[in-house]
Write a protein that holds these residues in place. Structure first.
Motif, mmCIF file in Angstrom:
data_model
loop_
_atom_site.group_PDB
_atom_site.id
_atom_site.type_symbol
_atom_site.label_atom_id
_atom_site.label_comp_id
_atom_site.label_asym_id
_atom_site.label_seq_id
_atom_site.Cartn_x
_atom_site.Cartn_y
_atom_site.Cartn_z
ATOM 1 N N SER A 1 3.878 -10.027 4.548
ATOM 2 C CA SER A 1 2.916 -9.678 5.531
ATOM 3 C C SER A 1 1.990 -10.941 6.093
ATOM 4 N N ASP B 1 -3.694 -0.946 -3.738
ATOM 5 C CA ASP B 1 -4.403 0.007 -2.819
ATOM 6 C C ASP B 1 -5.788 -0.916 -2.362
ATOM 7 N N SER C 1 -0.620 -5.021 2.978
ATOM 8 C CA SER C 1 0.035 -4.330 4.131
ATOM 9 C C SER C 1 0.902 -3.298 3.216
ATOM 10 N N ARG C 2 1.513 -2.345 4.203
ATOM 11 C CA ARG C 2 2.422 -1.384 3.599
ATOM 12 C C ARG C 2 3.565 -1.753 2.820
ATOM 13 N N GLN C 3 4.149 -2.840 3.158
ATOM 14 C CA GLN C 3 5.265 -3.463 2.656
ATOM 15 C C GLN C 3 4.906 -4.972 2.413
ATOM 16 N N HIS C 4 4.091 -5.196 1.251
ATOM 17 C CA HIS C 4 3.267 -6.569 1.472
ATOM 18 C C HIS C 4 4.309 -7.776 0.801
ATOM 19 N N ARG D 1 0.832 -1.376 -0.061
ATOM 20 C CA ARG D 1 -0.136 -0.097 0.071
ATOM 21 C C ARG D 1 0.830 1.180 -0.061
ATOM 22 N N GLU D 2 1.985 1.130 0.606
ATOM 23 C CA GLU D 2 2.882 2.310 0.583
ATOM 24 C C GLU D 2 3.276 2.707 -0.768
#
Length: 313
Positions: free
Chosen positions: A62, A38, A43-46, A29-30
């Motif tokens: 993740s 998105d 996760s942010r760093q999936h 997501r980041e």
């Protein structure tokens, strides 16, 4: 140079196709990821796609997990290739359309080229061998050309160009068939959910007896989840059977679609029309699905060109 082509199947970028020429390709997501996904379950760093051991692999980073064709990626990275679908939390996010590692070709070609260079440097018979080889290739190509001319004169002229509708990729077929049904308006209906589940259980044992039984069984499982408002079945046996039927349906539909499309591109119009009709019988348009709609278009073009070819003879 490595090459990775993906088809984004979820989020704001859904439908886009991207090509990456460098490894690794991070996703999450980041915004600092190579590929931003998105969806809520990401996760942010999936995770990460990278070249390892001469092939593309995916690594999960993740706690939410990552799946390849519904198989969970564990501690060890999992190999991916064309036709694979990556999922997060039951949502298909990426379709792999190409996963090439050109370095493999280079590494294999170098020793062979060095051996040829060494042999060509030796005086004598190596040059004669090359001459004989080229003469043989030339004679073979001439014979094939004459054969093609004879066959064309016997069989009549084929159409200059073959018309087809847009071909669905393996990833697109898998994504469209695995797409969950939309939730019904209002609250969940557990009575309807139980009815559909009973139907799915009955059809599970009959899925080889009727041409559309596999599809009906799968849709009954989907309808049960739809009316219950849940993403998974409470009984692990039902959940495992659902995934099994889903995988069987995707594999069968992909195989039959590609076979019929190949017949169409080769100008075998009558057989292609029959192949797409067989796929339509096995994959009813209830509810409407992209694979059925595309098969209808391809079949119509096959029948049209078959008729044109028949009239021209």
């Amino acid at each position: 140079m490595p090459s990775l082509q993906v088809h984004i199947l979820a989020g704001k970028e859904r439908g886009k196709r991207l090509v990456f020429r460098e490894s690794p390709v991070t996703f999450g997501r980041e915004a600092d990821n190579t590929l931003v996904i998105d969806v809520d379950a990401a996760s942010r760093q999936h995770g990460e796609l990278r070249v390892e051991g001469g092939q593309w692999v995916v690594e999960n980073r993740s706690q939410n997990g990552t799946q390849v064709n519904r198989r969970r990626v564990k501690a060890k990275p999992m190999t991916v290739g064309a036709g694979d679908v990556l999922s997060i939390g039951g949502i298909d996010i990426l379709g792999i359309e190409q996963a090439a590692v050109d370095e493999q070709v280079i590494e294999q070609a170098q020793p062979a080229q060095e051996a040829r260079d060494s042999e060509s440097a030796q005086p004598g018979g190596r040059v004669d061998r090359k001459v004989k080889l080229w003469i043989g290739i030339g004679a073979y190509l001439l014979a094939m050309l004459l054969l093609m001319i004879v066959l064309q004169s016997l069989g009549g002229k084929k159409q200059d160009s073959i018309k087809t509708a847009e071909k669905l990729s393996d990833a697109r077929i898998a994504h469209d068939l695995r797409e969950p049904l939309p939730s019904p308006p209002g609250q969940s209906d557990m009575r309807r959910a139980e009815e559909e589940l009973r139907k799915a259980r009955e059809l599970y044992g009959q899925r080889d007896t009727k041409i559309d039984a596999l599809y009906r069984c799968y849709r009954a499982f989907q309808q049960s989840l739809r009316y219950s408002g849940k993403k998974a079945f409470d009984d692990s046996l039902d959940q495992n059977r659902f995934f099994q039927v889903q995988d069987e349906l995707v594999a069968d539909a992909t195989k039959r679609y590609n076979y019929a499309f190949t017949l169409l591109t080769e100008g075998n119009f009558e057989s292609a029309a029959e192949g797409f009709k067989d796929l339509m019988d096995r994959l009813p348009n209830d509810p409407p699905n992209t694979v059925y709609a595309n098969a209808v278009k391809q079949r119509a073009l096959a029948k049209e060109q078959h008729e044109q070819l028949r009239r021209s003879r």
